[in-house]
Design an enzyme around this catalytic site. Sequence first.
Site, PDB file in Angstrom:
ATOM      1  N   LYS A 139     -19.038  -5.695   8.287  1.00 41.31           N
ATOM      2  CA  LYS A 139     -17.818  -6.501   8.251  1.00 41.31           C
ATOM      3  C   LYS A 139     -16.870  -6.046   9.351  1.00 41.31           C
ATOM      4  O   LYS A 139     -16.323  -4.943   9.289  1.00 41.31           O
ATOM      5  CB  LYS A 139     -17.159  -6.330   6.870  1.00 41.31           C
ATOM      6  CG  LYS A 139     -16.337  -7.540   6.450  1.00 41.31           C
ATOM      7  CD  LYS A 139     -15.909  -7.411   4.998  1.00 41.31           C
ATOM      8  CE  LYS A 139     -14.439  -7.115   4.872  1.00 41.31           C
ATOM      9  NZ  LYS A 139     -14.012  -6.795   3.528  1.00 41.31           N
ATOM     10  N   SER A 145      -2.810  -7.725   2.996  1.00 36.80           N
ATOM     11  CA  SER A 145      -3.158  -7.634   4.419  1.00 36.80           C
ATOM     12  C   SER A 145      -3.551  -9.010   4.945  1.00 36.80           C
ATOM     13  O   SER A 145      -3.232  -9.358   6.082  1.00 36.80           O
ATOM     14  CB  SER A 145      -4.318  -6.659   4.634  1.00 36.80           C
ATOM     15  OG  SER A 145      -3.978  -5.379   4.181  1.00 36.80           O
ATOM     16  N   HIS A 184       0.835  -1.210   0.000  1.00 33.97           N
ATOM     17  CA  HIS A 184       0.000   0.000   0.000  1.00 33.97           C
ATOM     18  C   HIS A 184       0.867   1.256   0.000  1.00 33.97           C
ATOM     19  O   HIS A 184       0.588   2.231  -0.705  1.00 33.97           O
ATOM     20  CB  HIS A 184      -0.877   0.051   1.256  1.00 33.97           C
ATOM     21  CG  HIS A 184      -1.933  -1.003   1.346  1.00 33.97           C
ATOM     22  ND1 HIS A 184      -2.123  -1.764   2.475  1.00 33.97           N
ATOM     23  CD2 HIS A 184      -2.874  -1.431   0.463  1.00 33.97           C
ATOM     24  CE1 HIS A 184      -3.131  -2.599   2.296  1.00 33.97           C
ATOM     25  NE2 HIS A 184      -3.610  -2.425   1.079  1.00 33.97           N
ATOM     26  N   ARG A 194      -2.061  -6.145  -8.330  1.00 37.73           N
ATOM     27  CA  ARG A 194      -1.007  -7.113  -8.042  1.00 37.73           C
ATOM     28  C   ARG A 194      -0.944  -8.077  -9.210  1.00 37.73           C
ATOM     29  O   ARG A 194      -0.360  -7.772 -10.235  1.00 37.73           O
ATOM     30  CB  ARG A 194      -1.302  -7.849  -6.721  1.00 37.73           C
ATOM     31  CG  ARG A 194      -0.922  -7.063  -5.509  1.00 37.73           C
ATOM     32  CD  ARG A 194      -1.538  -7.621  -4.267  1.00 37.73           C
ATOM     33  NE  ARG A 194      -2.974  -7.408  -4.276  1.00 37.73           N
ATOM     34  CZ  ARG A 194      -3.735  -7.373  -3.213  1.00 37.73           C
ATOM     35  NH1 ARG A 194      -3.214  -7.561  -2.033  1.00 37.73           N
ATOM     36  NH2 ARG A 194      -5.020  -7.149  -3.302  1.00 37.73           N
TER      37      ARG A 194
HETATM   38  P1  ADP Z   1      -9.859  -3.618  -0.538  1.00 36.52           P
HETATM   39  O1  ADP Z   1     -10.567  -4.312   0.586  1.00 36.52           O
HETATM   40  O2  ADP Z   1     -10.620  -2.448  -1.094  1.00 36.52           O
HETATM   41  O3  ADP Z   1      -9.317  -4.538  -1.622  1.00 36.52           O
HETATM   42  P2  ADP Z   1      -7.141  -3.352   0.435  1.00 36.52           P
HETATM   43  O4  ADP Z   1      -6.722  -2.582   1.636  1.00 36.52           O
HETATM   44  O5  ADP Z   1      -6.951  -4.828   0.485  1.00 36.52           O
HETATM   45  O6  ADP Z   1      -8.639  -2.933   0.197  1.00 36.52           O
HETATM   46  O7  ADP Z   1      -6.385  -2.805  -0.862  1.00 36.52           O
HETATM   47  C1  ADP Z   1      -6.568  -1.480  -1.334  1.00 36.52           C
HETATM   48  C2  ADP Z   1      -6.019  -1.380  -2.744  1.00 36.52           C
HETATM   49  O8  ADP Z   1      -4.609  -1.611  -2.751  1.00 36.52           O
HETATM   50  C3  ADP Z   1      -6.603  -2.405  -3.727  1.00 36.52           C
HETATM   51  O9  ADP Z   1      -6.736  -1.765  -4.988  1.00 36.52           O
HETATM   52  C4  ADP Z   1      -5.553  -3.482  -3.780  1.00 36.52           C
HETATM   53  O10 ADP Z   1      -5.573  -4.188  -5.012  1.00 36.52           O
HETATM   54  C5  ADP Z   1      -4.292  -2.641  -3.654  1.00 36.52           C
HETATM   55  N1  ADP Z   1      -3.154  -3.396  -3.127  1.00 36.52           N
HETATM   56  C6  ADP Z   1      -3.041  -3.991  -1.910  1.00 36.52           C
HETATM   57  N2  ADP Z   1      -1.832  -4.580  -1.768  1.00 36.52           N
HETATM   58  C7  ADP Z   1      -1.145  -4.345  -2.926  1.00 36.52           C
HETATM   59  C8  ADP Z   1       0.162  -4.716  -3.426  1.00 36.52           C
HETATM   60  N3  ADP Z   1       1.001  -5.441  -2.709  1.00 36.52           N
HETATM   61  N4  ADP Z   1       0.515  -4.313  -4.669  1.00 36.52           N
HETATM   62  C9  ADP Z   1      -0.357  -3.594  -5.420  1.00 36.52           C
HETATM   63  N5  ADP Z   1      -1.592  -3.214  -5.018  1.00 36.52           N
HETATM   64  C10 ADP Z   1      -1.986  -3.587  -3.799  1.00 36.52           C
END
Ligand code: ADP
Length: 160
Positions: free
Chosen positions: A41, A128, A17, A90
Amino acid sequence: MKIAIYPGSFDPITKGHLDILKNAAGIFDKVIIAVAHNGQKKGFLSVEERVKLIKASIQHLDNVEVDTFEGLTIEYAKRIGAEVLIRGLRAVSDFEYEMQLSQTNSALCDDIKTVFLTTKPKYNFISSSTIKEILNNNGDISKFVPEPVYEYLTKKKGNV
Ligand code: ADP
């Protein structure tokens, strides 16, 4: 002034992030990292904990702020005057879902555009959910999360 929001769960914020945020901060005038509240959630961390950890992790980024929101991301973006939604990609597995999300958001409001960013390869696989899994199995998460997150989570785990 071009404002972008980076919405997500950030439960917790990771180095992946953070790399997306750093890239976005170099492109837009202001970036707001927006933690989505979801009443139904229950997360691993509370929204307050997530915000606290984000704040501690972004101190080196001058034009990045943290906020929280409930409801539709696009409505939140409109309300605060953002023109861009940042999402991270990703693997190909993210693509289908993210594409659908961005097209839905365009159908709801065509003035706000989604911009996809990627990370450096070394942060690409971090999520995460895998961090929570490693932590629950007493593994070392220090490579995957910013220092304040590492300190907070290892201390929290030690107290349970
Ligand atoms: P959500 O629940 O909306 O998916 P996240 O906190 O998991 O929220 O992720 C927020 C954004 O960051 C999403 O677009 C996710 O694809 C992106 N993201 C998370 N980790 C990575 C990573 N390692 N590389 C690229 N993008 C990431």
